[in-house]
Design a protein around this motif. Structure first.
Motif, PDB file in Angstrom:
ATOM      1  N   LYS A  41       0.819  -1.148  -0.147  1.00 35.78           N
ATOM      2  CA  LYS A  41      -0.050  -0.023   0.099  1.00 35.78           C
ATOM      3  C   LYS A  41       0.705   1.192  -0.057  1.00 35.78           C
ATOM      4  O   LYS A  41       0.374   2.503   0.200  1.00 35.78           O
TER       5      LYS A  41
ATOM      6  N   PRO B 265       2.015   8.031  -2.836  1.00 39.06           N
ATOM      7  CA  PRO B 265       0.809   7.166  -2.870  1.00 39.06           C
ATOM      8  C   PRO B 265      -0.403   7.895  -2.841  1.00 39.06           C
ATOM      9  O   PRO B 265      -1.482   7.167  -3.048  1.00 39.06           O
TER      10      PRO B 265
ATOM     11  N   SER C 157      -2.822   7.728  -5.918  1.00 36.20           N
ATOM     12  CA  SER C 157      -3.165   6.365  -6.279  1.00 36.20           C
ATOM     13  C   SER C 157      -4.171   5.775  -5.449  1.00 36.20           C
ATOM     14  O   SER C 157      -4.743   4.471  -5.421  1.00 36.20           O
ATOM     15  N   GLU C 158      -4.649   6.622  -4.378  1.00 34.16           N
ATOM     16  CA  GLU C 158      -5.749   6.017  -3.501  1.00 34.16           C
ATOM     17  C   GLU C 158      -7.158   6.479  -3.815  1.00 34.16           C
ATOM     18  O   GLU C 158      -7.265   7.836  -3.510  1.00 34.16           O
TER      19      GLU C 158
ATOM     20  N   ILE D  62       5.373   3.931  -6.625  1.00 34.31           N
ATOM     21  CA  ILE D  62       5.261   4.972  -5.323  1.00 34.31           C
ATOM     22  C   ILE D  62       6.603   4.672  -4.777  1.00 34.31           C
ATOM     23  O   ILE D  62       7.516   3.784  -4.818  1.00 34.31           O
TER      24      ILE D  62
ATOM     25  N   GLY E  45      -4.539   2.171  -4.359  1.00 30.34           N
ATOM     26  CA  GLY E  45      -3.164   2.365  -3.524  1.00 30.34           C
ATOM     27  C   GLY E  45      -2.048   2.360  -4.505  1.00 30.34           C
ATOM     28  O   GLY E  45      -0.790   2.608  -3.981  1.00 30.34           O
ATOM     29  N   GLN E  46      -2.144   1.809  -5.536  1.00 25.32           N
ATOM     30  CA  GLN E  46      -1.029   1.528  -6.450  1.00 25.32           C
ATOM     31  C   GLN E  46      -1.108   2.457  -7.607  1.00 25.32           C
ATOM     32  O   GLN E  46      -2.268   2.725  -8.320  1.00 25.32           O
TER      33      GLN E  46
ATOM     34  N   SER F  76       3.671  -0.328 -11.070  1.00 24.27           N
ATOM     35  CA  SER F  76       4.311  -0.700  -9.640  1.00 24.27           C
ATOM     36  C   SER F  76       5.107  -1.876  -9.719  1.00 24.27           C
ATOM     37  O   SER F  76       5.721  -2.492  -8.479  1.00 24.27           O
TER      38      SER F  76
END
Length: 420
Positions: free
Chosen positions: A9, A157, A160-161, A174, A396-397, A401
């Motif tokens: 995360k 991050p 991307s949340e 991230i 979260g990503q 990634s």
């Protein structure tokens, strides 16, 4: 060494004298209304039946102009190539060319916010711009205005949340992902290691250190012996380097984002007679722009991470993706020389990823665009290294990634599996 971290995360155009760079599409017009999504299916601002306009705020001058200009050059080249081919066929059946309006923020958050305010009513989406503080400066405004802020060059991050940032999506891994990859590599060693850390005093530095520490936790042979910070506005880190050299660490984890500071740090450590192995972030690890002038050959190992092919690497000299990219970068990106910074490759991938979303958005709206963008899975964008891909569906990503850990070989980088 491949690091797939999706479950965790927890980036030169001759533009210094111009604040704005406009890429004019081969076709276009302003024949659609700008009423946003007030009526279902009504076109959002910045898109017509024949064109779509994207905005970028990024440093085109100042200390970060090198990577900043690359964030414009790559996507400009990609879309210029597509425009020359007649445009992109969107999911609603219409073919559109892509126009780009880029403004210089000099890596200043206040200017970045001003640039966003200038662009927001005329562009369909904001994309590609470099920097955590600069992108954060208008994050809340973009959410309130419902303007996509996507595939940007920051490893923060928060972008991307989905719940916190519904109109955002980062592109590059991230910070925690990169830091963790370094830690996992070091943890493969059976030797005793002392680690010194220098990190930027913000979310950028904190994220790298967090990921690194999480990966070495429980490794009895690895000890962090000193840890210092610096400010992104500092003009020198000589004092920090002098203190860290006294630690006699054999590993230097340097979470630094400013190109001139990275070069001077490499030089200063040599002056002090301190030659540890270095772990460098992907955005400040350019062989030609940073490592060569910094005298990196003096160190036993320089390690970084990547997900893109490097044009200067002999391994990709004849690669078809690289040749297409370099040709378009020269013809449409106003960038005649092989790029020194990976951000040019990254923004080329951004262009390809945007094309995927455009091809699948069924209505000319920002809502439809975001839905299509967040539905990309396992897309191997041009210039991606083997075993890396674009996947946008995990909360979260960011879009990318997966990273590969590499060691500098004097000219480019070679993939490594264990710490040498």
């Amino acid at each position: 060494m491949k690091r797939h971290l999706g479950s965790r995360k927890a980036v030169g155009i001759a533009a210094a004298s111009a604040l704005a760079l406009t890429v004019t599409a081969c076709g276009g017009g302003n024949d659609a209304g700008r009423g946003g999504d007030a009526a279902e299916g009504a076109p959002s601002p910045g898109i017509t039946d024949t064109s779509v306009t994207l905005g970028i705020t990024t440093p085109l001058s100042g200390a970060t102009a090198g990577p900043g200009t690359c964030t414009v050059a790559g996507v400009t080249a990609y879309m210029g190539m597509k425009n020359a081919e007649g445009g992109i066929e969107f999911g609603d059946g219409k073919t559109r060319t892509v126009e780009i309006e880029a403004l210089d923020d000099t890596y200043d958050p206040q200017q970045a916010k001003a640039n966003y305010d200038q662009l927001k009513d005329d562009v369909f989406a904001m994309t590609a711009g470099l920097g955590t503080p600069t992108n954060r400066a208008w994050l809340d405004a973009a959410i309130a205005d419902e303007v996509p802020q996507v595939l940007i060059m920051t490893g923060d991050p928060i972008f991307s949340e989905t719940e916190q940032s519904p109109w955002q999506l980062g592109f590059v891994p991230i910070y925690q992902n990169e830091g963790e990859a370094f830690g996992e590599l070091l943890a493969t060693s059976t030797e005793e290691h002392k680690v010194a850390i220098l990190a930027q005093n913000d979310d950028y530095g904190e994220g790298y250190v967090e990921g690194f520490k999480s990966a070495i936790e429980g490794s009895d042979n690895i000890e962090i012996v000193d840890e210092l910070t610096y400010e992104a506005t500092d003009t020198s880190v000589d004092a920090q380097l002098t203190e860290l050299a006294n630690s006699e660490a054999d590993i230097f984890f340097n979470a630094m984002s400013v190109t001139p500071l990275m070069i001077s740090a490499l030089q200063k450590a040599q002056q002090l007679g301190w030659t540890p192995s270095w772990f460098l972030p992907s955005n400040t690890s350019s062989p030609t722009a940073i490592l060569e002038p910094g005298g990196a050959a003096a160190y036993p190992g320089i390690y970084s991470v990547s997900f893109s092919k490097a044009p200067q690497s002999p391994a990709f000299a004849e690669d078809e993706d690289v040749q297409t990219y370099l040709s378009a970068l020269k013809d449409y990106g106003n960038y005649p020389d092989p790029p020194a910074f990976p951000h040019c490759q990254w923004s080329w991938m951004v262009g390809a990823t945007l094309e995927q979303a455009f091809q699948n958005m069924e209505e000319p709206t920002r809502d439809s665009f975001m839905e299509a963008l967040r539905s990309i899975e396992g897309y191997e964008a041009p210039l991606m290294l083997p075993d890396t891909s674009v996947s946008t569906g995990e909360d979260g990503q960011p879009a990318v990634s997966t990273v590969v850990v590499q060691k500098f070989n004097g000219r480019g980088y070679d993939t490594v599996e264990t710490f040498e």
